[in-house]
Structure formats: C-alpha cells, structure tokens
Design an enzyme around this catalytic site. Structure first.
Site, short mmCIF file in Angstrom:
data_model
loop_
_atom_site.label_atom_id
_atom_site.label_comp_id
_atom_site.label_asym_id
_atom_site.label_seq_id
_atom_site.Cartn_x
_atom_site.Cartn_y
_atom_site.Cartn_z
N HIS A 1 0.17 -11.62 1.77
CA HIS A 1 -0.85 -10.76 1.16
C HIS A 1 -1.63 -11.45 0.05
O HIS A 1 -2.82 -11.24 -0.14
CB HIS A 1 -0.15 -9.51 0.59
N TYR B 1 0.82 -1.23 0.00
CA TYR B 1 0.00 0.00 0.00
C TYR B 1 0.85 1.28 0.00
O TYR B 1 0.33 2.36 -0.25
CB TYR B 1 -0.94 0.05 1.21
N1 LIG Z 1 -5.77 -8.56 1.39
C1 LIG Z 1 -6.11 -8.04 0.24
O1 LIG Z 1 -5.76 -8.53 -0.84
C2 LIG Z 1 -7.02 -6.84 0.23
C3 LIG Z 1 -7.68 -6.47 -0.97
C4 LIG Z 1 -8.51 -5.36 -0.94
C5 LIG Z 1 -8.68 -4.65 0.22
N2 LIG Z 1 -8.01 -5.02 1.39
C6 LIG Z 1 -8.17 -4.26 2.66
O2 LIG Z 1 -9.54 -4.07 2.94
C7 LIG Z 1 -9.80 -2.68 3.06
C8 LIG Z 1 -11.22 -2.37 2.62
O3 LIG Z 1 -11.43 -2.67 1.25
P1 LIG Z 1 -11.62 -1.53 0.14
O4 LIG Z 1 -10.97 -0.30 0.60
O5 LIG Z 1 -11.17 -2.09 -1.16
O6 LIG Z 1 -13.21 -1.37 0.02
P2 LIG Z 1 -14.41 -1.08 1.05
O7 LIG Z 1 -13.93 -0.90 2.43
O8 LIG Z 1 -15.46 -2.11 0.77
O9 LIG Z 1 -14.99 0.31 0.48
C9 LIG Z 1 -14.29 1.51 0.61
C10 LIG Z 1 -15.11 2.61 -0.04
O10 LIG Z 1 -16.34 2.77 0.68
C11 LIG Z 1 -16.50 4.13 1.06
N3 LIG Z 1 -17.14 4.16 2.39
C12 LIG Z 1 -16.59 3.85 3.58
N4 LIG Z 1 -17.47 3.95 4.57
C13 LIG Z 1 -18.63 4.34 3.99
C14 LIG Z 1 -19.91 4.65 4.50
N5 LIG Z 1 -20.19 4.54 5.81
N6 LIG Z 1 -20.87 5.05 3.62
C15 LIG Z 1 -20.60 5.15 2.31
N7 LIG Z 1 -19.41 4.87 1.77
C16 LIG Z 1 -18.42 4.47 2.60
C17 LIG Z 1 -15.09 4.72 1.10
O11 LIG Z 1 -15.16 6.09 0.87
P3 LIG Z 1 -14.07 7.19 1.39
O12 LIG Z 1 -12.73 6.55 1.45
O13 LIG Z 1 -14.18 8.27 0.42
O14 LIG Z 1 -14.46 7.63 2.77
C18 LIG Z 1 -14.43 3.95 -0.05
O15 LIG Z 1 -14.73 4.57 -1.29
C19 LIG Z 1 -8.70 -2.04 2.21
O16 LIG Z 1 -8.55 -0.66 2.47
C20 LIG Z 1 -7.52 -2.86 2.61
O17 LIG Z 1 -7.04 -2.47 3.89
C21 LIG Z 1 -7.21 -6.12 1.39
#
Ligand SMILES: NC(=O)c1ccc[n+]([C@@H]2O[C@H](COP(=O)([O-])OP(=O)(O)OC[C@H]3O[C@@H](n4cnc5c(N)ncnc54)[C@H](OP(=O)(O)O)[C@@H]3O)[C@@H](O)[C@H]2O)c1
Length: 277
Positions: free
Chosen positions: A110, A52
């Site tokens: 990861h 990241y």
């Molecule tokens: N291990 C892996 O391979 C892997 C892969 C993908 C993700 N991850 C981890 O999982 C985390 C979460 O996944 P993600 O970031 O891809 O997607 P997510 O958490 O499903 O969605 C994030 C999005 O939702 C929005 N959001 C957050 N809270 C909200 C709410 N209460 N109402 C409306 N919209 C909201 C955020 O907006 P804003 O940011 O604009 O506030 C952002 O655009 C990642 O950040 C990472 O740490 C791990």
C-alpha cells in the site's frame, strides 16, 4: 457493459478493467450499499485495502451481488506496518477471510515504509502469487528509485503501480518509467478528491460534449495507454456518471486546454526522500 470489458488492461496475466470503484473512507453499511450499487451498474473492478477497514463490507456486497467470481477483479493492499514476511502472510489471510474469497486478483504494497527489506517482502509476495492465492502482485506509492530496485534488481513481476494521477498532477517522469517497463499505472484520486468537479475550464470542455467536469477529467485519464482509474463514488448517480465518462470523446483542443491546467496539485503525499518522482 461491453464497453468496460473491451477496455481491460493486460498485466502479468491479469485483465484489469480500466475503470474501477475506489472505496477509501466508506465503511459498514454505506460501503456495502455503494459496492452493491456499483456491481449492479456494471463495475467489475473493486479497490480496497486492509487499512480502509471495509473488506468485510465489500465481501458481503460481492457475496450478495451474484456476480461470477471470474468476472470480478478485486485489489487489496497490505499496510506498511505489516511488511515483514510473517506479517504479510497474516495480513493477507485476514484480508481474504474478510473478503470471503479464495483468491484476490491483485495484492499491493500500500505504502512504502521508511525501512523495508524489499527482497524479503517480494519473496513473501511472490510465494502468495505462486500458491495462487493472489493472481498478481504490485505496488502503490512507489517512486522511481524504489521501482527500479523491485523491477530491475529483484526482478519481481509488478502488475501495477497505484499512484495519485489526475488532470492537475503531471507525474511525467514516473509515467515515462512505467511506460518503458510496460507496467500499468492505476490512478488514485483521479478526480483530485472531487476538486475537479468545480473547475471552470473542465466544465467548459464538458459543456461542448454534454458532459460534466468530472467526466472530462476521468476520460482524459482513461484515454491514456496503460492507465486505469479508480474514482470513489458513494452516490449511485456519480457511479453511473463515471461509467458514462467512458463514452465522452475529447478532441485535441480539449487536450490542449487540459495540458494548460496547473500540474502540481497533489492531494496525498507519501512523503519520502529522495524526490517523489
Ligand atoms: N494507494 C493509495 O495510497 C491510495 C490513496 C488514496 C486513494 N486510493 C484509492 O483511490 C480511490 C479514489 O481516490 P479518492 O477517493 O481519494 O478520490 P477521488 O476518487 O479523486 O474523489 C472522490 C470524491 O469525488 C466525488 N465524486 C465521485 N464521482 C463524482 C462525479 N462524477 N462528480 C462529482 N463528484 C464525484 C466523490 O463523492 P461521493 O463519494 O460523495 O459520491 C468523492 O467525494 C480511493 O477510494 C482508494 O480506493 C488509494
């Protein structure tokens, strides 16, 4: 924030707060500000990764926060180009230094690599754990076949499998396997990368409870045994809304409506054969 701490998951000697902050696609000052805000609001579980490019920003936010180290859970991950034992050790040292920590709570693989020497990888990871440099180890994006090798053949203590999981992705077989082995599932993309926020069915459920569609989606995950979730939110209002989701009380009719949503909407594909789950 008592409600957060009472909901920790126990796994291989660590206590994992069920709601954490995801940090993918946040870097530099944006990341530092968002993490400082989340720590102020009461988040005590941060999810990052060497890939990241934000461990330095997160380290700075932790240092500035004044939160006692023992009260904070930090997960980081080794990228799949660094899975040879020497490379794991180098990547780990670099992550710890950037985070300004002596120890992380959870160190994850990861992403699987097409060719991995799993016994050698897990020997290196277990040495980091035995040396107390990480409190626990785990994996992300591992399918059942890979998990079986790690858990049943190698016998590595796996504190979680971090995978995509949300109201629109079933993960049925993988969840069954993890439950049978008492391994927590840490749900990434718990909001389907924000898509759940505009779903009319979730919004209708939310109206019943004075909650948003995103809060309904999050609480559905957090109501499940052995599941933690790490929504990413850069906006303070969304960080607070996601914390407040813990207070939403879903009923059987809500769960039935959620069960009827499409369950094949994958946002991220680790892309390996055989079948993902
Ligand atoms: N291990 C892996 O391979 C892997 C892969 C993908 C993700 N991850 C981890 O999982 C985390 C979460 O996944 P993600 O970031 O891809 O997607 P997510 O958490 O499903 O969605 C994030 C999005 O939702 C929005 N959001 C957050 N809270 C909200 C709410 N209460 N109402 C409306 N919209 C909201 C955020 O907006 P804003 O940011 O604009 O506030 C952002 O655009 C990642 O950040 C990472 O740490 C791990």
């Amino acid at each position: 924030m008592e409600h957060l701490h009472t909901q920790d998951l126990q796994a291989d000697g660590i206590s994992l707060p069920r709601l954490g902050l995801g940090t993918f696609r946040m870097q530099g000052e944006t990341c530092r500000t968002a993490v400082e805000s989340a720590l102020e609001l009461g988040y005590r579980h941060l999810d990052t990764a060497e890939m990241y490019g934000n461990e330095e920003a997160i380290g700075a936010a932790i240092a500035a926060s004044g939160v006692a180290r023992k009260d904070l859970h930090v997960t980081t991950k080794v990228w799949n180009e660094n899975l040879a034992p020497d490379a794991i050790r180098r990547a780990f040292d670099a992550s710890l230094k950037k985070l300004r920590l002596d120890q992380v709570d959870l160190y994850l693989v990861h992403w699987p690599a097409p060719k991995m020497n799993l016994p050698a990888m897990f020997e290196a990871l277990m040495k980091l754990k035995e040396a107390g440099r990480t409190r626990a180890i785990g994996v992300a994006n591992f399918n059942i076949a890979l998990l079986k090798t790690v858990v049943e053949d190698i016998g590595a203590p796996i504190a979680c499998n971090q995978v995509e999981y949300h109201v629109m992705l079933a993960q049925t077989r993988l969840r069954q396997y993890l439950t049978a082995k008492s391994i927590p599932l840490v749900a990434y993309c718990p909001l389907a990368q924000g898509r759940v926020a505009s779903d009319p069915d979730l919004a209708a459920i939310g109206r019943k409870h004075n909650a948003t569609a995103a809060q309904v989606a999050l609480k559905w995950l957090l109501d499940q045994d052995g599941v933690a979730a790490i929504p990413k939110a850069s906006r303070r209002e969304s960080q607070q809304a996601n914390l407040d989701a813990l207070k939403v009380k879903l009923d059987d009719a809500d769960r039935k409506a959620i069960a009827a949503l499409p369950k094949d909407r994958r946002c991220v594909n680790p892309g390996f054969a055989p079948a993902w789950d």
